[in-house]
Design a protein around this motif. Structure first.
Motif, PDB file in Angstrom:
ATOM      1  N   MET A  57      86.673  25.895  16.831  1.00 53.07           N
ATOM      2  CA  MET A  57      86.259  27.165  16.226  1.00 53.07           C
ATOM      3  C   MET A  57      87.356  28.227  16.286  1.00 53.07           C
ATOM      4  O   MET A  57      87.079  29.404  16.145  1.00 53.07           O
ATOM      5  CB  MET A  57      84.994  27.672  16.914  1.00 53.07           C
ATOM      6  N   ARG A  58      88.599  27.819  16.511  1.00 52.79           N
ATOM      7  CA  ARG A  58      89.679  28.806  16.653  1.00 52.79           C
ATOM      8  C   ARG A  58      89.817  29.665  15.409  1.00 52.79           C
ATOM      9  O   ARG A  58      89.931  30.902  15.502  1.00 52.79           O
ATOM     10  CB  ARG A  58      91.005  28.088  16.946  1.00 52.79           C
ATOM     11  N   HIS A  59      89.816  29.051  14.242  1.00 52.98           N
ATOM     12  CA  HIS A  59      89.992  29.825  13.014  1.00 52.98           C
ATOM     13  C   HIS A  59      88.796  30.747  12.769  1.00 52.98           C
ATOM     14  O   HIS A  59      88.969  31.873  12.291  1.00 52.98           O
ATOM     15  CB  HIS A  59      90.173  28.867  11.831  1.00 52.98           C
ATOM     16  N   GLU A  60      87.607  30.278  13.112  1.00 54.49           N
ATOM     17  CA  GLU A  60      86.426  31.122  12.972  1.00 54.49           C
ATOM     18  C   GLU A  60      86.515  32.324  13.915  1.00 54.49           C
ATOM     19  O   GLU A  60      86.224  33.457  13.523  1.00 54.49           O
ATOM     20  CB  GLU A  60      85.159  30.308  13.274  1.00 54.49           C
ATOM     21  N   ARG A  61      86.934  32.078  15.158  1.00 54.89           N
ATOM     22  CA  ARG A  61      87.058  33.177  16.122  1.00 54.89           C
ATOM     23  C   ARG A  61      88.125  34.176  15.698  1.00 54.89           C
ATOM     24  O   ARG A  61      87.965  35.392  15.880  1.00 54.89           O
ATOM     25  CB  ARG A  61      87.381  32.614  17.512  1.00 54.89           C
ATOM     26  N   GLU A  62      89.204  33.683  15.110  1.00 54.91           N
ATOM     27  CA  GLU A  62      90.256  34.598  14.635  1.00 54.91           C
ATOM     28  C   GLU A  62      89.723  35.495  13.521  1.00 54.91           C
ATOM     29  O   GLU A  62      90.028  36.696  13.480  1.00 54.91           O
ATOM     30  CB  GLU A  62      91.459  33.796  14.137  1.00 54.91           C
ATOM     31  N   ALA A  63      88.927  34.922  12.615  1.00 51.14           N
ATOM     32  CA  ALA A  63      88.361  35.725  11.530  1.00 51.14           C
ATOM     33  C   ALA A  63      87.405  36.775  12.074  1.00 51.14           C
ATOM     34  O   ALA A  63      87.392  37.928  11.614  1.00 51.14           O
ATOM     35  CB  ALA A  63      87.646  34.818  10.530  1.00 51.14           C
ATOM     36  N   VAL A  64      86.603  36.400  13.063  1.00 44.23           N
ATOM     37  CA  VAL A  64      85.680  37.362  13.682  1.00 44.23           C
ATOM     38  C   VAL A  64      86.458  38.459  14.402  1.00 44.23           C
ATOM     39  O   VAL A  64      86.103  39.636  14.335  1.00 44.23           O
ATOM     40  CB  VAL A  64      84.726  36.634  14.653  1.00 44.23           C
ATOM     41  N   ALA A  90      70.092  21.123   9.401  1.00 45.98           N
ATOM     42  CA  ALA A  90      68.976  21.658  10.184  1.00 45.98           C
ATOM     43  C   ALA A  90      69.333  22.953  10.909  1.00 45.98           C
ATOM     44  O   ALA A  90      68.441  23.764  11.198  1.00 45.98           O
ATOM     45  CB  ALA A  90      68.515  20.612  11.203  1.00 45.98           C
ATOM     46  N   CYS A  91      70.622  23.168  11.191  1.00 51.01           N
ATOM     47  CA  CYS A  91      70.976  24.325  12.026  1.00 51.01           C
ATOM     48  C   CYS A  91      71.803  25.385  11.309  1.00 51.01           C
ATOM     49  O   CYS A  91      71.941  26.497  11.813  1.00 51.01           O
ATOM     50  CB  CYS A  91      71.720  23.858  13.275  1.00 51.01           C
ATOM     51  N   ALA A  92      72.367  25.064  10.162  1.00 53.54           N
ATOM     52  CA  ALA A  92      73.341  25.957   9.515  1.00 53.54           C
ATOM     53  C   ALA A  92      72.830  26.512   8.202  1.00 53.54           C
ATOM     54  O   ALA A  92      71.864  26.014   7.624  1.00 53.54           O
ATOM     55  CB  ALA A  92      74.651  25.196   9.289  1.00 53.54           C
ATOM     56  N   ALA A 146      79.702  24.619   1.229  1.00 54.00           N
ATOM     57  CA  ALA A 146      80.056  25.762   2.059  1.00 54.00           C
ATOM     58  C   ALA A 146      79.070  25.794   3.222  1.00 54.00           C
ATOM     59  O   ALA A 146      77.867  25.592   3.019  1.00 54.00           O
ATOM     60  CB  ALA A 146      79.990  27.065   1.261  1.00 54.00           C
ATOM     61  N   VAL A 147      79.562  26.026   4.416  1.00 49.91           N
ATOM     62  CA  VAL A 147      78.717  25.987   5.608  1.00 49.91           C
ATOM     63  C   VAL A 147      79.039  27.166   6.522  1.00 49.91           C
ATOM     64  O   VAL A 147      80.210  27.412   6.836  1.00 49.91           O
ATOM     65  CB  VAL A 147      78.920  24.667   6.392  1.00 49.91           C
ATOM     66  N   ILE A 148      77.997  27.884   6.941  1.00 50.67           N
ATOM     67  CA  ILE A 148      78.107  28.890   7.998  1.00 50.67           C
ATOM     68  C   ILE A 148      77.432  28.305   9.227  1.00 50.67           C
ATOM     69  O   ILE A 148      76.210  28.137   9.252  1.00 50.67           O
ATOM     70  CB  ILE A 148      77.429  30.217   7.608  1.00 50.67           C
ATOM     71  N   LEU A 149      78.211  27.963  10.232  1.00 50.38           N
ATOM     72  CA  LEU A 149      77.654  27.367  11.439  1.00 50.38           C
ATOM     73  C   LEU A 149      77.024  28.435  12.327  1.00 50.38           C
ATOM     74  O   LEU A 149      77.458  29.595  12.329  1.00 50.38           O
ATOM     75  CB  LEU A 149      78.745  26.635  12.221  1.00 50.38           C
ATOM     76  N   PRO A 150      76.009  28.065  13.112  1.00 53.49           N
ATOM     77  CA  PRO A 150      75.399  29.029  14.019  1.00 53.49           C
ATOM     78  C   PRO A 150      76.311  29.311  15.207  1.00 53.49           C
ATOM     79  O   PRO A 150      77.248  28.542  15.490  1.00 53.49           O
ATOM     80  CB  PRO A 150      74.117  28.315  14.469  1.00 53.49           C
ATOM     81  N   ALA A 151      76.027  30.387  15.903  1.00 53.50           N
ATOM     82  CA  ALA A 151      76.831  30.719  17.080  1.00 53.50           C
ATOM     83  C   ALA A 151      76.634  29.707  18.195  1.00 53.50           C
ATOM     84  O   ALA A 151      77.551  29.439  18.984  1.00 53.50           O
ATOM     85  CB  ALA A 151      76.474  32.119  17.574  1.00 53.50           C
ATOM     86  N   ARG A 152      75.439  29.121  18.253  1.00 54.80           N
ATOM     87  CA  ARG A 152      75.145  28.130  19.276  1.00 54.80           C
ATOM     88  C   ARG A 152      74.487  26.916  18.632  1.00 54.80           C
ATOM     89  O   ARG A 152      73.934  27.007  17.550  1.00 54.80           O
ATOM     90  CB  ARG A 152      74.215  28.708  20.343  1.00 54.80           C
ATOM     91  N   GLY A 153      74.558  25.798  19.319  1.00 48.97           N
ATOM     92  CA  GLY A 153      73.892  24.599  18.820  1.00 48.97           C
ATOM     93  C   GLY A 153      74.642  23.869  17.735  1.00 48.97           C
ATOM     94  O   GLY A 153      74.038  23.158  16.929  1.00 48.97           O
TER      95      GLY A 153
END
Length: 205
Positions: free
Chosen positions: A1-8, A66-68, A34-41
């Motif tokens: 999730m490095r790239h996701e964390r950098e964007a956040v 089921a989760c995204a 296109a997928v937006i993953l949850p913060a957890r799970g």
């Protein structure tokens, strides 16, 4: 999730990963997800869909769905022939982002170019499906969805083995193309299909 964390860290609230499946086949649409993953799970085992076997892709696809927040879109064979596969793949990517329930702040795109029609900020990541969990999830959803489409099309046009080769130019597929001719779902702009159609036109002239 490095790239996701950098964007956040740069101010994004929602980040989606985007990838496509089906640039290389001789038949069928090109499909993007296109997928937006949850913060957890987040499902374990996310990876580039090409590095997973079919059973693992199906299993992970169900968990992602089921989760995204996810969406799938296609560009048709007619669009591929009209604007070429590169631009058609980008068109499908843009459609997938637009189809998400929530609007992302940033789209992480697998590849070296950001689609020109993207309606949100984009970041291109070469080899992103092996570097970003969101892009890996999108690659899995896109691949599984497109494979299902090709299985359905194989029922309508038997003989080409699309349920096995997904429209890719395997020797068996090209042999069937020579013997049976092209279907409406073959990409006319691709050389093996184009060459056969040219031969047919010369033979009938």
């Amino acid at each position: 999730m490095r790239h996701e964390r950098e964007a956040v860290a740069d101010g994004a609230i929602l980040v989606c990963g985007v990838d496509e499946a089906g640039r290389g086949p001789l038949a069928g649409p090109v499909t993007a997800a296109a997928v937006i993953l949850p913060a957890r799970g987040i499902p374990r085992g996310l990876n580039d869909s090409k590095k997973l076997n079919a059973a693992d892709r199906e299993r992970l696809a169900l968990r992602i769905m089921a989760c995204a927040d996810w969406a799938v879109a296609h560009a048709t064979v007619e669009e591929i022939d009209a604007i070429n596969i590169y631009h058609a793949a980008h068109l499908a990517m843009c459609r997938a982002v637009e189809a998400l329930r929530a609007r992302p702040c940033v789209a992480l795109i697998d590849g070296n170019r950001i689609p020109s029609g993207l309606s949100v900020a984009g970041r291109a990541i070469i080899g992103g499906d092996a570097q970003s969990a969101s892009i890996a999830a999108a690659s899995i959803i896109a691949k599984v969805t497109r494979d299902r489409v090709m299985v359905d099309l194989a029922q309508q046009h038997p003989g080409y083995g699309w349920d096995i080769n997904a429209g890719y130019p395997t020797p068996a597929h090209k042999k069937a193309l020579r013997e049976l001719g092209a279907t409406p779902f073959h990409r006319r702009d691709f050389a093996p299909v184009h060459n056969i159609l040219c031969k047919d036109e010369k033979a009938s002239a």
